[in-house]
Scaffold this active site. Structure first.
Site, mmCIF file in Angstrom:
data_model
loop_
_atom_site.group_PDB
_atom_site.id
_atom_site.type_symbol
_atom_site.label_atom_id
_atom_site.label_comp_id
_atom_site.label_asym_id
_atom_site.label_seq_id
_atom_site.Cartn_x
_atom_site.Cartn_y
_atom_site.Cartn_z
ATOM 1 N N ASP A 473 0.869 -1.182 0.000
ATOM 2 C CA ASP A 473 0.000 0.000 0.000
ATOM 3 C C ASP A 473 0.905 1.230 0.000
ATOM 4 O O ASP A 473 1.793 1.377 0.861
ATOM 5 C CB ASP A 473 -0.906 -0.007 1.238
ATOM 6 C CG ASP A 473 -1.933 1.112 1.162
ATOM 7 O OD1 ASP A 473 -2.970 0.911 0.525
ATOM 8 O OD2 ASP A 473 -1.671 2.185 1.746
ATOM 9 N N LEU A 474 0.690 2.129 -0.966
ATOM 10 C CA LEU A 474 1.543 3.304 -1.098
ATOM 11 C C LEU A 474 1.259 4.298 0.041
ATOM 12 O O LEU A 474 0.106 4.548 0.409
ATOM 13 C CB LEU A 474 1.308 3.993 -2.447
ATOM 14 C CG LEU A 474 1.578 3.125 -3.691
ATOM 15 C CD1 LEU A 474 1.370 3.949 -4.956
ATOM 16 C CD2 LEU A 474 2.972 2.540 -3.666
ATOM 17 N N ASP A 516 -4.326 2.522 -4.835
ATOM 18 C CA ASP A 516 -2.866 2.471 -4.684
ATOM 19 C C ASP A 516 -2.433 1.206 -3.950
ATOM 20 O O ASP A 516 -1.404 1.183 -3.275
ATOM 21 C CB ASP A 516 -2.364 3.704 -3.943
ATOM 22 C CG ASP A 516 -2.996 3.853 -2.556
ATOM 23 O OD1 ASP A 516 -3.943 3.090 -2.269
ATOM 24 O OD2 ASP A 516 -2.542 4.709 -1.777
#
Length: 595
Positions: A473-474, A516
């Site tokens: 997960d960004l 994302d």
């Protein structure tokens, strides 16, 4: 002071301890065979049950040395030693209980042994003789295709036989001890079997040569060339070549087996290309077969230059590789309805079975017996017959196809429809593949991830290997989206996907869950530490700045890692990886966490 009773007790204890120790040594040490009693009614005896052996890796022991270390001989139930260095000595202790003088014969039934020396030790001295495929036929003790020795015994006479066997090939020392009359019957049966086999090869070869001269079909000529090379190899393998074709060319006899059988493998690949017409039906497979032909040609050259033992091992590996490849090609051709492919596949399965049994026996993985010793002849006989039927069936089928094509134009239309249908199927397949991809990043989407993870999990559970799922997960992606817009954010996501592709292995799969969030599936991982190292490298790569449309941005990530367990399914595995990712975020973000 010790009393007489104490001394007696101490002596008894020492004696009992010695007896126990001796009994234990007898249990763990292989015992040598006892003396072999031969009378007027003794049937043929298997050497596996009679002979003791002693390995001589350095090849330095003489008969005098061997007689001094008689106690070192051991017994084993199978005298197949595979590819081994140095000679092996066999010992048989005989005593005659016949009423009159009789001659016995010892035969080693593997003709490809290089040299076998017999030292026949008795009260009258030592008698020596030799045989083997590197010994000129005229110098052998007995004129026979296999190593054979005469053992004359007087009534009550005791003799010890020492056989020194040396061979660059497989050290297969199975054989028999039998009376002269039993040997003559056994030998006649063996020659009859081999004569029938050779007659079959000659008949099939001449028949197909005539068909080639009449029809000018190239597969018939390639088949004849394959049969000729294979026949030379079989003649070398069963000793008939050294007996009848090259009796004085002893060194060439030792080299003939690997050269001829490897050459037969080359011609078989050439024959398969022409028979199955892979250039037309399977162009990609045809290119693979061309490469296989060149590689096999190099193997033929290697069998001419390498030491004989290496040449024999090259022969075995090349033969198995070519046979497996042609068998696989034939199965694909069956699916494409190539004329004659079914019979071709069946024929090659027969040869493969024989080749596998022979190779396993050569490497001493399975015991030597009638089936394994003659497995190549049995398998090749069935293969040759089936291939002849396949050639005839292929020719008839092609002829019928040509006649039908000339008589009925509708088949042309049907063929065009079939080609169009195949093109549509390929287009549908391409559309299906596109449906499995994320349109923005080009990575696998949720559906593809689910299918791949299910299959990967099943494979790794079957192999008892670890499978890792990394959920990525960004960190800080939303501010970039808000600052530069969604179009720029899409460029960032595409750049992240590219970096994931660069870091993953060939067996890994990267997918986008949405937004994302990304997932990487890693199969056959060695340990949790190895997965963490991969995740750390990935994290370092993602942390590097991105320059897009004149803007430089930094993106971090939180990575949660889950390792597969026996009871895991795909949903549980992703859920554990997701939980580990949230732990990484809670611990400060921009880090990895093993769940």
């Amino acid at each position: 002071m010790l009393t007489a009773r104490n001394i007696a007790n101490r002596s008894l204890q020492i004696s009992l301890s010695s007896l126990v120790l001796a009994f234990c040594l007898l249990l763990v040490m292989p015992l040598s065979q006892a003396e072999i009693r031969l009378d007027d009614y003794t049937p043929a005896q298997n050497l596996n049950d009679l002979a003791d052996y002693l390995a001589d890796p350095g090849g330095t022991l003489t008969l005098k040395d061997i007689r001094q270390v008689d106690a070192d001989f051991r017994h084993r139930k199978d005298l197949s030693f595979g590819y081994t260095r140095g000679p092996v000595w066999l010992r048989l202790q005989l005593r005659s209980h016949t009423l009159q003088a009789r001659t016995w014969r010892v035969e080693l039934d593997y003709p490809s042994l290089d040299e076998v020396r017999l030292y026949d030790v008795g009260s009258d001295g030592i008698r020596t003789s030799r045989a083997g495929d590197t010994v000129p036929y005229s110098e052998r003790s007995i004129g026979h295709r296999t190593p054979v020795f005469d053992i004359p015994l007087q009534p009550g006479e005791q003799r010890t036989l020492y056989l020194r066997v040396e061979s660059a090939g497989s050290m297969t020392l199975s054989g028999s001890l039998m009376s002269l009359s039993d040997f003559e019957q056994h030998s006649q049966r063996g020659y009859l079997v081999h004569a029938t086999y050779c007659g079959l090869l000659i008949a099939l070869g001449l028949y197909n040569l005539l068909l080639f001269l009449a029809l000018r079909e190239r597969p018939f000529l390639n088949y004849v060339l394959f049969m000729c090379a294979f026949a030379l190899g079989v003649l070398s393998l069963n000793g008939l070549g050294a007996q009848y074709l090259w009796p004085q060319a002893a060194p060439w006899s030792n080299r003939m087996l690997p050269v001829s059988l490897t050459l037969a493998a080359l011609f078989s690949a050439i024959f398969a290309r022409s028979f199955l017409d892979t250039r037309q039906w399977l162009p990609r497979w045809d290119r693979v077969l061309v490469v296989l032909c060149f590689a096999t040609a190099l193997a033929v050259l290697a069998t001419l230059l390498l030491p004989v033992q290496r040449a024999l091992q090259t022969m075995s590996l090349t033969g198995l590789t070519v046979t497996l490849m042609l068998l696989l090609t034939s199965f694909v051709c069956v699916g494409y309805r190539v004329p004659g492919a079914r019979l071709f596949a069946l024929a090659w399965m027969m040869l493969l079975t024989g080749a596998v049994l022979l190779a396993l026996r050569n490497f001493a993985i399975i015991p030597s017996n009638f089936l394994t010793l003659y497995s190549m002849q049995i398998g090749s006989s069935l293969e040759m017959i089936l291939l002849s039927f396949a050639l005839a069936a292929r020719f008839n089928e092609l002829k019928q196809q040509r006649e039908a094509a000339l008589q009925n134009n509708e088949r042309v239309l049907e063929q065009r429809v079939a080609e169009r249908t195949q093109a549509l199927e390929e287009a549908n397949q391409r559309l299906s593949e596109q449906a499995m991809r994320d349109p923005l990043t080009g990575l696998a989407n949720r559906t593809a991830l689910q299918q791949h993870l299910t299959q990967a999990l099943s494979r790794n559970q079957r192999r008892q290997e670890l499978l890792a799922v990394m959920l990525i997960d960004l960190d800080g992606f939303k501010p970039i989206n808000d600052l530069y817009g969604h179009g720029f954010g899409d460029l960032v996501l595409a750049q992240v996907a590219q970096r994931l592709n660069l870091q993953m292995r060939e067996s890994d799969l990267a997918a986008r869950l949405g937004g994302d969030e990304f997932v990487m599936v890693c199969e056959s991982v060695q340990s949790a530490e190895a997965v963490q190292q991969l995740a750390e490298r990935l994290l370092d790569r993602l942390n590097q700045p991105m320059t897009l449309e004149g803007h430089t941005v930094h993106v971090a990530a939180s990575i949660g890692i889950a390792l597969s367990q026996e009871e895991d399914d795909t949903t549980t595995l992703i859920r554990r990886a997701d939980a580990a990712m949230y732990q990484a975020k809670a611990a400060g973000r921009n880090r990895t966490q093993l769940g």
